[in-house]
Design a protein around this motif. Structure first.
Motif, PDB file in Angstrom:
ATOM      1  N   SER A  14      -6.804   3.159  -3.585  1.00  0.00           N
ATOM      2  CA  SER A  14      -7.547   4.241  -4.228  1.00  0.00           C
ATOM      3  C   SER A  14      -8.997   4.277  -3.754  1.00  0.00           C
ATOM      4  O   SER A  14      -9.572   5.359  -3.572  1.00  0.00           O
ATOM      5  N   GLU A  15      -9.588   3.118  -3.561  1.00  0.00           N
ATOM      6  CA  GLU A  15     -10.973   3.066  -3.088  1.00  0.00           C
ATOM      7  C   GLU A  15     -11.072   3.608  -1.665  1.00  0.00           C
ATOM      8  O   GLU A  15     -12.001   4.344  -1.319  1.00  0.00           O
ATOM      9  N   HIS A  42     -12.129   3.678 -11.331  1.00  0.00           N
ATOM     10  CA  HIS A  42     -11.682   5.042 -11.034  1.00  0.00           C
ATOM     11  C   HIS A  42     -11.418   5.785 -12.349  1.00  0.00           C
ATOM     12  O   HIS A  42     -10.271   6.143 -12.650  1.00  0.00           O
ATOM     13  N   PRO A  43     -12.466   6.036 -13.121  1.00  0.00           N
ATOM     14  CA  PRO A  43     -12.279   6.668 -14.442  1.00  0.00           C
ATOM     15  C   PRO A  43     -11.748   8.095 -14.372  1.00  0.00           C
ATOM     16  O   PRO A  43     -11.217   8.613 -15.356  1.00  0.00           O
ATOM     17  N   LEU A  67       0.589   6.805  -2.095  1.00  0.00           N
ATOM     18  CA  LEU A  67       0.105   5.515  -1.614  1.00  0.00           C
ATOM     19  C   LEU A  67       0.869   4.456  -2.392  1.00  0.00           C
ATOM     20  O   LEU A  67       0.863   4.473  -3.622  1.00  0.00           O
ATOM     21  N   ALA A  68       1.521   3.542  -1.715  1.00  0.00           N
ATOM     22  CA  ALA A  68       2.386   2.596  -2.421  1.00  0.00           C
ATOM     23  C   ALA A  68       2.304   1.204  -1.815  1.00  0.00           C
ATOM     24  O   ALA A  68       2.430   1.044  -0.604  1.00  0.00           O
ATOM     25  N   CYS A 289      -7.138  -3.470   1.895  1.00  0.00           N
ATOM     26  CA  CYS A 289      -8.546  -3.371   2.284  1.00  0.00           C
ATOM     27  C   CYS A 289      -8.955  -1.902   2.312  1.00  0.00           C
ATOM     28  O   CYS A 289      -8.382  -1.115   3.079  1.00  0.00           O
ATOM     29  N   PRO A 290      -9.933  -1.490   1.494  1.00  0.00           N
ATOM     30  CA  PRO A 290     -10.312  -0.073   1.423  1.00  0.00           C
ATOM     31  C   PRO A 290     -10.651   0.576   2.768  1.00  0.00           C
ATOM     32  O   PRO A 290     -10.196   1.704   3.019  1.00  0.00           O
TER      33      PRO A 290
END
Length: 304
Positions: A14-15, A42-43, A67-68, A289-290
């Motif tokens: 997510s980042e 991630h509000p 994304l999984a 890793c973002p």
């Protein structure tokens, strides 16, 4: 581009999506603490704490990409002896198929260890994805090639509703040394020569000092980087779910700390993690890793 994040964990996928200007609309994980941490960072994302194999995909918002990161413990060579719960962990990958079957999402990115393709049921999993109209392109990528100061090879399956598999054009970024994220002024240091220090540790440190000088990193357990550790002028080895890497500075040493491990994974210093060292390291060791996720999504959008 709208994404959902399955098995979201600490939120590395997510980042990376945020850095790629991809909106993560919905994220889920079975572990309440992971969901809470993801929510803090991630509000704006809708969250669900549940077993994704029991998910009602009708309740998940529309999206462009899945994304999984299904469980890797049943596939990883670090898992040790085969255990009964490994079957349950490996089966989490089927949640990706069931989500894809309902939503027919245009693109799916699945992350796991390279040994995922050696899973006895991988051919069946692949056949299921093909049956849903997905072409699958395996990419084995090293996070160090994405500007992360860590060598971490992971498999990324790029699944697209296309006739042919999509090979992403990914730029190879300059490698960053782990030495630049180590906090040398930390107060956590302990003397190397102290009662109870194991002979194996002392011999590994002596060998590392002979090869690299006063400052280097070394695996505190397992066979990691052999008997000499590795230079601080190159990326560190894989960050695992428990303390593994020791930092040596002259006659003192300590374990890699959470702020350093966070940077070694490519998270920002401000990224929130559990307060306890053990839980924070566990989440980091399981994370994507973002910067790697960012580069994949940027390339995916460009190829669409």
């Amino acid at each position: 581009m709208i994404a959902i994040d399955l098995f979201a964990g600490a939120g590395g996928f997510s980042e990376g999506a945020r850095q790629a200007n991809v909106t993560v609309k919905w994220a889920a994980n079975h572990w309440r603490q992971a969901v809470d941490i993801h929510s803090e960072n991630h509000p704006e994302t809708e969250h669900a704490c549940q077993d994704l194999q029991q998910a009602d995909w009708r309740l998940v918002p529309k999206h462009d990409v899945i994304l999984a990161s299904p469980a890797c413990q049943g596939h990883s060579p670090a898992r040790g002896k085969e255990r009964p719960h490994h079957d349950a962990l490996r089966s989490t990958a089927w949640a990706v198929v069931s989500c894809a079957e309902y939503h027919r999402t245009p693109a799916i990115v699945v992350e796991n260890v390279p040994q995922f393709t050696e899973w006895q049921l991988y051919p069946a999993w692949l056949h299921a994805m093909h049956s849903l109209g997905y072409a699958v392109a395996p990419h084995i990528l090293d996070s160090a090639d994405h500007g992360v100061p860590q060598h971490r090879e992971r498999l990324f399956l790029i699944c697209t509703q296309s006739k042919h598999p999509l090979e992403l054009n990914l730029e190879r970024r300059e490698h960053r040394p782990i030495g630049e994220v180590i906090q040398w002024d930390s107060e956590k240091w302990k003397p190397i020569e102290k009662p109870g220090r194991s002979k194996n540790t002392l011999s590994r440190i002596a060998a590392g000092r002979a090869k690299f000088g006063d400052r280097f990193v070394a695996p505190y357990y397992s066979k990691g980087s052999g008997l000499t550790g590795r230079s601080i002028h190159r990326p560190i080895g894989t960050i695992t779910t428990r303390d593994r890497w020791a930092v040596v500075d002259g006659d003192r040493m300590r374990m890699l700390q959470i702020p350093e491990a966070k940077l070694a994974m490519g998270f920002s210093p401000e990224y929130k993690l559990p307060r306890t060292h053990k839980d924070a390291m566990f989440m980091l060791g399981n994370a994507v890793c973002p910067p790697q996720a960012r580069d994949i999504l940027v390339a995916l959008r460009a190829a669409a």
